[in-house]
Design an enzyme around this catalytic site. Structure first.
Site, PDB file in Angstrom:
ATOM      1  N   THR A  98      56.245  22.715  57.771  1.00 22.37           N
ATOM      2  CA  THR A  98      56.130  22.668  56.313  1.00 22.37           C
ATOM      3  C   THR A  98      57.448  22.417  55.594  1.00 22.37           C
ATOM      4  O   THR A  98      57.450  22.002  54.435  1.00 22.37           O
ATOM      5  CB  THR A  98      55.525  23.977  55.777  1.00 22.37           C
ATOM      6  OG1 THR A  98      56.380  25.075  56.124  1.00 22.37           O
ATOM      7  CG2 THR A  98      54.136  24.204  56.353  1.00 22.37           C
ATOM      8  N   ASP A  99      58.591  22.655  56.249  1.00 24.93           N
ATOM      9  CA  ASP A  99      59.868  22.515  55.549  1.00 24.93           C
ATOM     10  C   ASP A  99      60.091  21.106  55.016  1.00 24.93           C
ATOM     11  O   ASP A  99      60.684  20.924  53.946  1.00 24.93           O
ATOM     12  CB  ASP A  99      61.030  22.898  56.470  1.00 24.93           C
ATOM     13  CG  ASP A  99      61.207  24.401  56.593  1.00 24.93           C
ATOM     14  OD1 ASP A  99      60.440  25.136  55.944  1.00 24.93           O
ATOM     15  OD2 ASP A  99      62.103  24.841  57.340  1.00 24.93           O
ATOM     16  N   THR A 125      55.583  25.350  62.367  1.00 24.51           N
ATOM     17  CA  THR A 125      55.095  26.725  62.440  1.00 24.51           C
ATOM     18  C   THR A 125      53.715  26.811  63.069  1.00 24.51           C
ATOM     19  O   THR A 125      53.399  27.764  63.782  1.00 24.51           O
ATOM     20  CB  THR A 125      55.057  27.343  61.029  1.00 24.51           C
ATOM     21  OG1 THR A 125      56.374  27.321  60.471  1.00 24.51           O
ATOM     22  CG2 THR A 125      54.561  28.778  61.057  1.00 24.51           C
ATOM     23  N   SER A 130      60.654  21.670  61.625  1.00 24.58           N
ATOM     24  CA  SER A 130      60.844  20.468  60.809  1.00 24.58           C
ATOM     25  C   SER A 130      62.102  20.519  59.956  1.00 24.58           C
ATOM     26  O   SER A 130      62.495  19.504  59.374  1.00 24.58           O
ATOM     27  CB  SER A 130      59.618  20.205  59.925  1.00 24.58           C
ATOM     28  OG  SER A 130      59.542  21.113  58.849  1.00 24.58           O
ATOM     29  N   SER A 131      62.770  21.672  59.887  1.00 24.50           N
ATOM     30  CA  SER A 131      64.066  21.706  59.211  1.00 24.50           C
ATOM     31  C   SER A 131      65.107  20.914  59.992  1.00 24.50           C
ATOM     32  O   SER A 131      66.164  20.566  59.450  1.00 24.50           O
ATOM     33  CB  SER A 131      64.541  23.153  59.030  1.00 24.50           C
ATOM     34  OG  SER A 131      64.766  23.766  60.290  1.00 24.50           O
TER      35      SER A 131
END
Length: 348
Positions: free
Chosen positions: A95-96, A8, A63-64
């Protein structure tokens, strides 16, 4: 050294689709773009004038979508930076899965050998939002690694907080304070895995025949059928370990607990570890009712006191890649629980 991976913090609103709807935010900015956006009044901006900052854009991903090969790529970049004399490293990440990456790097990278601090940071809001938090987070992370050469460990620097990689958990999707430590005891230099020598050597590669480690979440009325499906090995399900997200401080409905005990007896080659779906607090053998944490511990089912499911899974993956057998992995977590109990009793 700044290593970027997307997320993000590097994302902006993408071009609207022909239908007029938005296709959502996507990673677009490179590392040098992020450095140019640092707050001009942050102390690190002056410090950077006397420092040599190298930037490596490893990849640009949400990052997912993280894959084992991506974890290996970041690991290789960190190790290369250490060998090339980096005095501090910042990994910019989505952040995921940030807590998973942070813990993996803590377990496998020889930061102590080089006395090199490593900060992992990111953002809750995209770069082109009204109040982007990425520039401040990146500035804080750079400031941390530039001034704290004694912290030869991985920390998550986010929203003004500096959190050890061990036990960090994402607690919010839409707030700047997106991360917290599972327990304040994590910050007291307590060994989370007291029987494991870290960093793991040789450095394990996650993408090399990645073991299948499943996460199964329980809830009230759970009859254990999903757990049985997930934890029963077969040619179509070559599962090596299961992390169970229990209720409260580590409790399962009695039917799920019975299923878990049956599976361990039938398939001792599959490691089992119990944590909780609750973000904060300790998992421990407290409740003695059938299926309670004390009941599970009495049945020799290991409880993971301070790591939530994503980080617990990363530990299991690392140990499997390092050659640990299922029984040895379970013993690692039993020792961790025993150490945590001793530490808590001393503090009281």
């Amino acid at each position: 050294m700044v290593l970027t991976t997307g997320g993000t913090i590097s994302s902006t609103a993408s071009t609207p689709l022909p239908t007029g709807t938005s296709s959502g935010i996507r990673p677009a900015l490179r590392g040098h773009d992020l450095l140019r956006a640092l707050p001009a009044d942050h102390p690190v901006v002056h410090a950077l004038s006397d420092a040599v900052i190298e930037v490596v854009d490893i990849y640009q991903k949400d990052s997912s979508q993280l894959q084992p090969a991506d974890v290996d790529a970041v690991t290789a970049a960190v190790v290369a930076a250490l060998r090339n004399g980096a005095s501090g490293i910042v990994v910019v990440h989505g952040t995921d899965t940030l807590e998973s990456m942070a813990l993996w790097l803590q377990m496998v990278c020889p930061l102590g050998d080089y006395r090199c601090p490593l900060a992992v940071t990111g953002a809750s809001f995209p770069a082109d939002s009204v109040n982007p938090d990425g520039p401040q987070n990146l500035a804080d992370a750079l400031h941390f690694v530039l001034r704290d050469d004694s912290a030869a460990a991985v920390h998550v620097v986010f929203a003004g907080r500096v959190l050890p990689a061990w036990g960090v958990v994402k607690i919010a999707t839409d707030q700047q304070e997106a991360f917290a430590s599972v327990s304040p005891e994590i910050g007291l230099q307590m060994p989370v895995l007291p029987t494991v020598t870290l960093p793991l050597r040789p450095t394990p590669l996650l993408a090399a025949d990645t073991p299948l480690v499943r996460i199964v979440t329980s809830d009230f009325g759970d009859d254990g059928s999903l757990l049985r499906f997930a934890a029963t090995p077969s040619p179509d399900n070559p599962v090596r370990a299961v992390v169970v997200e229990a209720l409260g401080s580590g409790n399962l409905p009695v039917a799920a607990a019975r299923t878990l005990c049956q599976l361990r007896a039938a398939h001792p080659e599959v490691a089992v570890v119990v944590t909780t779906r609750v973000p904060l607090g300790k998992v421990e053998a407290v409740y003695g009712c059938p299926g309670g944490g004390a009941d599970l511990a009495a049945a020799q089912i290991p409880l993971c006191p301070y790591l939530r499911a994503p980080q617990c899974r990363m530990v299991v993956l690392a140990l499997l890649q390092a050659g640990y057998a299922a029984a040895e992995i379970e013993q690692v977590f039993r020792a961790a629980a025993q150490c945590a109990n001793v530490h808590s009793s001393v503090r009281r």
